[in-house]
Scaffold this motif. Sequence first.
Motif, PDB file in Angstrom:
ATOM      1  N   THR A 181       0.836  -1.198   0.000  1.00 24.41           N
ATOM      2  CA  THR A 181       0.000   0.000   0.000  1.00 24.41           C
ATOM      3  C   THR A 181       0.870   1.247   0.000  1.00 24.41           C
ATOM      4  OG1 THR A 181      -1.711  -1.211   1.203  1.00 24.41           O
ATOM      5  CG2 THR A 181      -1.832   1.206   1.263  1.00 24.41           C
ATOM      6  N   ALA A 182       1.919   1.247   0.803  1.00 19.17           N
ATOM      7  CA  ALA A 182       2.794   2.423   0.899  1.00 19.17           C
ATOM      8  C   ALA A 182       3.443   2.724  -0.455  1.00 19.17           C
ATOM      9  CB  ALA A 182       3.859   2.195   1.972  1.00 19.17           C
ATOM     10  N   VAL A 183       3.965   1.692  -1.104  1.00 10.93           N
ATOM     11  CA  VAL A 183       4.611   1.880  -2.414  1.00 10.93           C
ATOM     12  C   VAL A 183       3.588   2.367  -3.436  1.00 10.93           C
ATOM     13  CG1 VAL A 183       5.641   0.619  -4.367  1.00 10.93           C
ATOM     14  CG2 VAL A 183       6.509   0.257  -2.040  1.00 10.93           C
ATOM     15  N   ARG A 184       2.399   1.786  -3.399  1.00  6.65           N
ATOM     16  CA  ARG A 184       1.363   2.176  -4.363  1.00  6.65           C
ATOM     17  C   ARG A 184       0.937   3.628  -4.151  1.00  6.65           C
ATOM     18  NH1 ARG A 184      -3.689   2.279  -3.508  1.00  6.65           N
ATOM     19  NH2 ARG A 184      -3.695   0.762  -1.820  1.00  6.65           N
ATOM     20  N   LEU A 185       0.764   4.032  -2.897  1.00  6.54           N
ATOM     21  CA  LEU A 185       0.345   5.418  -2.616  1.00  6.54           C
ATOM     22  C   LEU A 185       1.372   6.418  -3.150  1.00  6.54           C
ATOM     23  CD1 LEU A 185      -0.979   4.967   1.030  1.00  6.54           C
ATOM     24  CD2 LEU A 185      -2.332   5.807  -0.915  1.00  6.54           C
ATOM     25  N   ILE A 186       2.646   6.148  -2.925  1.00  8.92           N
ATOM     26  CA  ILE A 186       3.704   7.057  -3.391  1.00  8.92           C
ATOM     27  C   ILE A 186       3.755   7.068  -4.914  1.00  8.92           C
ATOM     28  CG2 ILE A 186       6.215   7.382  -3.495  1.00  8.92           C
ATOM     29  CD1 ILE A 186       6.240   6.197  -0.558  1.00  8.92           C
ATOM     30  N   THR A 187       3.702   5.873  -5.499  1.00 12.22           N
ATOM     31  CA  THR A 187       3.820   5.758  -6.951  1.00 12.22           C
ATOM     32  C   THR A 187       2.618   6.387  -7.649  1.00 12.22           C
ATOM     33  OG1 THR A 187       5.043   3.719  -6.561  1.00 12.22           O
ATOM     34  CG2 THR A 187       4.287   4.117  -8.811  1.00 12.22           C
ATOM     35  N   GLY A 219       5.975  -1.743  -8.107  1.00 18.05           N
ATOM     36  CA  GLY A 219       6.354  -0.358  -8.399  1.00 18.05           C
ATOM     37  C   GLY A 219       7.510   0.197  -7.582  1.00 18.05           C
ATOM     38  N   LEU A 220       8.021  -0.612  -6.652  1.00 22.79           N
ATOM     39  CA  LEU A 220       9.179  -0.140  -5.875  1.00 22.79           C
ATOM     40  C   LEU A 220      10.346   0.171  -6.814  1.00 22.79           C
ATOM     41  CD1 LEU A 220      10.379   0.182  -2.965  1.00 22.79           C
ATOM     42  CD2 LEU A 220      11.380  -2.075  -3.325  1.00 22.79           C
ATOM     43  N   ALA A 221      10.974   1.352  -6.614  1.00 23.15           N
ATOM     44  CA  ALA A 221      12.032   1.787  -7.541  1.00 23.15           C
ATOM     45  C   ALA A 221      13.433   1.438  -7.069  1.00 23.15           C
ATOM     46  CB  ALA A 221      11.943   3.298  -7.760  1.00 23.15           C
ATOM     47  N   GLY A 222      13.619   1.230  -5.763  1.00 20.79           N
ATOM     48  CA  GLY A 222      14.983   0.973  -5.330  1.00 20.79           C
ATOM     49  C   GLY A 222      15.147   0.779  -3.840  1.00 20.79           C
ATOM     50  N   PHE A 223      16.425   0.667  -3.460  1.00 20.93           N
ATOM     51  CA  PHE A 223      16.806   0.435  -2.064  1.00 20.93           C
ATOM     52  C   PHE A 223      17.782   1.516  -1.604  1.00 20.93           C
ATOM     53  CE2 PHE A 223      16.783  -4.302  -3.362  1.00 20.93           C
ATOM     54  CZ  PHE A 223      15.435  -4.446  -3.062  1.00 20.93           C
ATOM     55  N   GLU A 224      17.649   1.915  -0.351  1.00 21.23           N
ATOM     56  CA  GLU A 224      18.655   2.751   0.297  1.00 21.23           C
ATOM     57  C   GLU A 224      19.689   1.788   0.896  1.00 21.23           C
ATOM     58  OE1 GLU A 224      18.162   6.408   3.351  1.00 21.23           O
ATOM     59  OE2 GLU A 224      17.712   4.453   4.235  1.00 21.23           O
ATOM     60  N   ILE A 225      20.821   1.679   0.217  1.00 23.92           N
ATOM     61  CA  ILE A 225      21.798   0.652   0.636  1.00 23.92           C
ATOM     62  C   ILE A 225      22.876   1.222   1.555  1.00 23.92           C
ATOM     63  CG2 ILE A 225      23.517  -0.999  -0.151  1.00 23.92           C
ATOM     64  CD1 ILE A 225      21.791  -1.629  -2.542  1.00 23.92           C
ATOM     65  N   ASP A 226      23.481   2.359   1.172  1.00 22.23           N
ATOM     66  CA  ASP A 226      24.520   2.929   2.033  1.00 22.23           C
ATOM     67  C   ASP A 226      23.859   3.741   3.142  1.00 22.23           C
ATOM     68  OD1 ASP A 226      26.846   1.865   0.800  1.00 22.23           O
ATOM     69  OD2 ASP A 226      26.549   3.265  -0.859  1.00 22.23           O
ATOM     70  N   HIS A 227      23.644   3.073   4.261  1.00 28.14           N
ATOM     71  CA  HIS A 227      23.009   3.668   5.443  1.00 28.14           C
ATOM     72  C   HIS A 227      23.659   2.978   6.637  1.00 28.14           C
ATOM     73  CE1 HIS A 227      20.016   4.262   8.620  1.00 28.14           C
ATOM     74  NE2 HIS A 227      19.387   5.140   7.873  1.00 28.14           N
ATOM     75  N   ARG A 228      24.003   3.747   7.663  1.00 28.34           N
ATOM     76  CA  ARG A 228      24.798   3.172   8.755  1.00 28.34           C
ATOM     77  C   ARG A 228      24.107   2.003   9.470  1.00 28.34           C
ATOM     78  NH1 ARG A 228      26.376   6.566  13.681  1.00 28.34           N
ATOM     79  NH2 ARG A 228      26.923   8.286  12.282  1.00 28.34           N
ATOM     80  N   GLU A 229      22.794   1.910   9.358  1.00 28.73           N
ATOM     81  CA  GLU A 229      22.126   0.815  10.072  1.00 28.73           C
ATOM     82  C   GLU A 229      21.955  -0.453   9.244  1.00 28.73           C
ATOM     83  OE1 GLU A 229      18.596   2.370  12.075  1.00 28.73           O
ATOM     84  OE2 GLU A 229      19.798   4.090  12.687  1.00 28.73           O
ATOM     85  N   ASN A 230      22.286  -0.422   7.952  1.00 25.76           N
ATOM     86  CA  ASN A 230      22.235  -1.656   7.170  1.00 25.76           C
ATOM     87  C   ASN A 230      23.447  -2.524   7.517  1.00 25.76           C
ATOM     88  OD1 ASN A 230      19.886  -1.188   5.658  1.00 25.76           O
ATOM     89  ND2 ASN A 230      21.009  -0.089   4.052  1.00 25.76           N
ATOM     90  N   LEU A 247      17.627  -1.779 -10.320  1.00 29.87           N
ATOM     91  CA  LEU A 247      17.000  -0.809  -9.408  1.00 29.87           C
ATOM     92  C   LEU A 247      17.866   0.421  -9.167  1.00 29.87           C
ATOM     93  CD1 LEU A 247      15.580  -2.980  -6.480  1.00 29.87           C
ATOM     94  CD2 LEU A 247      14.516  -2.397  -8.668  1.00 29.87           C
ATOM     95  N   ILE A 248      17.239   1.465  -8.679  1.00 26.56           N
ATOM     96  CA  ILE A 248      17.934   2.640  -8.160  1.00 26.56           C
ATOM     97  C   ILE A 248      18.499   2.262  -6.790  1.00 26.56           C
ATOM     98  CG2 ILE A 248      17.595   5.001  -7.314  1.00 26.56           C
ATOM     99  CD1 ILE A 248      15.272   5.236  -9.389  1.00 26.56           C
ATOM    100  N   VAL A 249      19.738   2.647  -6.510  1.00 27.75           N
ATOM    101  CA  VAL A 249      20.287   2.451  -5.160  1.00 27.75           C
ATOM    102  C   VAL A 249      20.759   3.799  -4.634  1.00 27.75           C
ATOM    103  CG1 VAL A 249      20.953   0.046  -5.565  1.00 27.75           C
ATOM    104  CG2 VAL A 249      22.624   1.860  -5.943  1.00 27.75           C
ATOM    105  N   THR A 250      20.505   4.034  -3.366  1.00 28.21           N
ATOM    106  CA  THR A 250      20.859   5.324  -2.771  1.00 28.21           C
ATOM    107  C   THR A 250      21.712   5.121  -1.522  1.00 28.21           C
ATOM    108  OG1 THR A 250      18.927   5.434  -1.308  1.00 28.21           O
ATOM    109  CG2 THR A 250      18.650   6.310  -3.556  1.00 28.21           C
ATOM    110  N   GLY A 251      22.345   6.216  -1.092  1.00 28.35           N
ATOM    111  CA  GLY A 251      23.060   6.240   0.172  1.00 28.35           C
ATOM    112  C   GLY A 251      22.705   7.543   0.858  1.00 28.35           C
ATOM    113  N   SER A 252      22.540   7.500   2.171  1.00 29.93           N
ATOM    114  CA  SER A 252      22.137   8.708   2.871  1.00 29.93           C
ATOM    115  C   SER A 252      22.444   8.636   4.355  1.00 29.93           C
ATOM    116  CB  SER A 252      20.654   8.976   2.627  1.00 29.93           C
ATOM    117  OG  SER A 252      19.930   7.781   2.706  1.00 29.93           O
ATOM    118  N   SER A 253      22.277   9.793   4.996  1.00 30.11           N
ATOM    119  CA  SER A 253      22.688   9.881   6.406  1.00 30.11           C
ATOM    120  C   SER A 253      21.572   9.549   7.379  1.00 30.11           C
ATOM    121  CB  SER A 253      23.175  11.301   6.705  1.00 30.11           C
ATOM    122  OG  SER A 253      22.106  12.239   6.557  1.00 30.11           O
TER     123      SER A 253
END
Length: 289
Positions: A181-187, A219-230, A247-253
């Motif tokens: 539901t969350a992915v669908r709402l955003i997409t 419809g999920l576009a990607g994963f946040e991979i570079d994150h200190r808790e992964n 997929l799109i992969v991201t890194g963030s603080s």
Amino acid sequence: MDVTWRVAGPSDLHLHSVRSDGTETPAEVMAAAQRHGLRTVALTDHDTTAGWDEAGRAAVPLGLTLLPGMELSARHDWRSVHILGYLFDPADTALVAETDRIREARRSRAARIVANIAHDHDLTWDDVLAQTTDGATVGRPHIADALVARGFAPDRSAAFAGILHPRAGYYVPHYAPDPFTAVRLITDAGGVAIVAHPATAGRDRMMPVAVLEELIGAGLAGFEIDHRENTEAGKAALREIAARHGLIVTGSSDYHGAGKPNRPGENTTSDEMVARIVERATGSAPVHG
Ligand code: AMP
Ligand code: FE
Ligand code: FE
Ligand code: ZN
């Protein structure tokens, strides 16, 4: 369209302000991002877009580009799952209705946690309200701040490890939609959905790969991979799935101001990946400084 981002430079796509559980105003978050050498940032408060306007106004004179975003709460079985949404339409009726519902559920749930704690410790709902700004998405971090103010914990992290830990017996979960539901709402609102910190340790550890792949199909576009808790093992598994599905992969603080040790830019997202997010989104536009 070729995938180049018109704004080259370090990008951090996951930061919080006082509109949810960060400790700085959206403008202060933008200033912190600039001090840390970032060029593109996303404000991703939990379940609200209330900080977008202030962040955009602050980003422009600082020369920052803002991707308006949100971290939408979801739940899969017992597991809390966070879905980052970028560049969706903030007026989308279904998404607004759902985030209103989640914020209200978070508020009554926080009050129940406080009532549970109050059996054993001198803590009131007013103590918690004193730690939140008007209309902010209320979370356990605000209860943590109230516990710190009362002297029951030295800082947020200690409060989470102690009184706020589910094992302490005061914990109450809150309503959240399932991740589909969350992915669908955003997409459906024209946004780009990315699973936040998908591979944390402990009770919120990674969803089964089959479920992640179903989400990609939804419809999920990607994963946040570079994150200190992964976890490192989780990152490797996520990279393999992401490569297989393009997929799109991201890194963030996941910056929360003084609320967490995370610093802006401690992980970053490549220009190519930012370009792919912007190109895919149809709900709103980046704010260019
Ligand atoms: P809630 O969604 O209300 O259950 O609270 C979870 C939020 O608390 C997450 O969004 C985190 O940002 C924050 N959080 C979780 N663990 C910690 C910690 N150890 N120290 C500070 N903040 C935390
Ligand atoms: Fe948070
Ligand atoms: Fe999160
Ligand atoms: Zn976050």
